[in-house]
Design a protein around this motif. Structure first.
Motif, short mmCIF file in Angstrom:
data_model
loop_
_atom_site.label_atom_id
_atom_site.label_comp_id
_atom_site.label_asym_id
_atom_site.label_seq_id
_atom_site.Cartn_x
_atom_site.Cartn_y
_atom_site.Cartn_z
N GLY A 1 2.87 -4.38 -10.25
CA GLY A 1 3.66 -5.52 -10.10
C GLY A 1 3.66 -5.58 -8.58
O GLY A 1 4.46 -6.47 -8.08
N MET A 2 3.35 -4.62 -7.95
CA MET A 2 3.45 -4.62 -6.43
C MET A 2 2.17 -5.23 -5.78
O MET A 2 1.02 -5.19 -6.22
N ALA A 3 2.29 -6.05 -4.56
CA ALA A 3 1.19 -6.74 -4.00
C ALA A 3 1.12 -6.38 -2.51
O ALA A 3 2.32 -5.95 -1.88
N ALA A 4 -0.06 -6.24 -1.90
CA ALA A 4 -0.04 -5.84 -0.45
C ALA A 4 -0.74 -7.26 0.05
O ALA A 4 -1.59 -7.89 -0.54
N THR A 5 -0.29 -7.91 1.02
CA THR A 5 -1.01 -8.93 1.95
C THR A 5 -1.56 -8.17 3.50
O THR A 5 -0.85 -7.30 3.94
N ILE A 6 -2.82 -8.58 3.44
CA ILE A 6 -3.34 -7.94 4.41
C ILE A 6 -4.09 -8.99 5.54
O ILE A 6 -4.87 -9.69 4.97
N THR A 7 -3.87 -8.82 6.50
CA THR A 7 -4.35 -9.93 7.88
C THR A 7 -5.83 -9.53 7.97
O THR A 7 -6.02 -8.14 8.25
N GLY A 8 -6.95 -10.27 8.14
CA GLY A 8 -7.97 -10.08 8.62
C GLY A 8 -8.10 -9.37 9.85
O GLY A 8 -7.41 -9.65 10.80
N GLY A 9 -9.06 -8.31 9.83
CA GLY A 9 -8.98 -7.43 10.86
C GLY A 9 -8.11 -6.30 10.95
O GLY A 9 -8.09 -5.31 11.68
N SER A 10 -7.33 -6.03 9.81
CA SER A 10 -6.54 -4.93 9.65
C SER A 10 -7.05 -3.80 8.70
O SER A 10 -7.50 -4.13 7.79
N PHE A 11 -7.21 -2.68 9.37
CA PHE A 11 -8.17 -1.63 8.69
C PHE A 11 -7.09 -1.07 7.66
O PHE A 11 -5.71 -0.81 7.76
N TYR A 12 -7.79 -0.25 6.61
CA TYR A 12 -6.82 0.25 5.70
C TYR A 12 -8.14 0.93 4.52
O TYR A 12 -9.32 0.52 4.83
N GLN A 13 -7.62 1.81 3.81
CA GLN A 13 -8.52 2.44 2.77
C GLN A 13 -7.64 2.54 1.55
O GLN A 13 -6.63 2.90 1.30
N LEU A 14 -8.40 2.14 0.24
CA LEU A 14 -7.62 2.17 -0.82
C LEU A 14 -8.12 3.62 -1.78
O LEU A 14 -9.15 3.77 -1.70
N GLU A 15 -7.12 4.18 -2.28
CA GLU A 15 -7.37 5.31 -2.95
C GLU A 15 -6.54 5.40 -4.32
O GLU A 15 -5.31 5.07 -4.11
N ASN A 16 -7.18 5.55 -5.40
CA ASN A 16 -6.58 5.64 -6.71
C ASN A 16 -5.77 7.23 -6.77
O ASN A 16 -6.46 8.22 -6.77
#
Length: 137
Positions: free
Chosen positions: A74-89
């Motif tokens: 039910g949660m969402a993330a908005t990410i501006t182009g050029g913003s670094f991140y890593q997804l982990e389960n």
């Protein structure tokens, strides 16, 4: 067909992997599935704005400064182009997200944080190095 209906939960359980849902010159979306707890990608950014919506499981987004955000269904993330991140389960079962990004998928760059280069430009050895260090798609 101008309108299509998708059952993303059903699709995730059948496919058990990333799957393109929609791709036009202005926008694209995909189903992102990390089937096993602990699955993660590399620290990276893209050259376009995007969103992730959590459908099932738990997703922890890690950031270069050491920060993190835990996203649940039910949660969402908005990410501006050029913003670094890593997804982990970080859940106990599969992590299922819907991703959306501006522009066509063919125009998107996946820029690795450490190398500051697009994955498409890397040698097989460099890609292997990234995959062993924490993911990479």
């Amino acid at each position: 067909m101008p309108i299509e209906i998708h059952n993303l939960v059903e699709m995730a359980h059948q496919e058990k992997k990333r799957k393109k849902i929609f791709n036009t010159q202005k926008f694209h979306s995909w189903l992102h599935v990390d089937a096993k707890p602990g699955d993660k990608d590399d620290m990276h950014c893209h050259n376009a704005d995007q969103t992730f919506y959590v459908i099932e499981g738990e997703c922890t987004m890690h950031f270069p400064d050491g920060g993190a955000a835990v996203l649940k269904p039910g949660m969402a993330a908005t990410i501006t182009g050029g913003s670094f991140y890593q997804l982990e389960n970080t859940g106990t079962d599969a992590m299922v997200l819907m991703g959306n990004r501006s522009g066509p998928s063919e125009a998107i760059k996946h820029i690795n944080y450490e190398l500051r280069r697009d994955l498409k430009e890397l040698s097989p050895e460099e890609r292997e190095q990234i995959q062993h260090a924490g993911g990479g798609r």
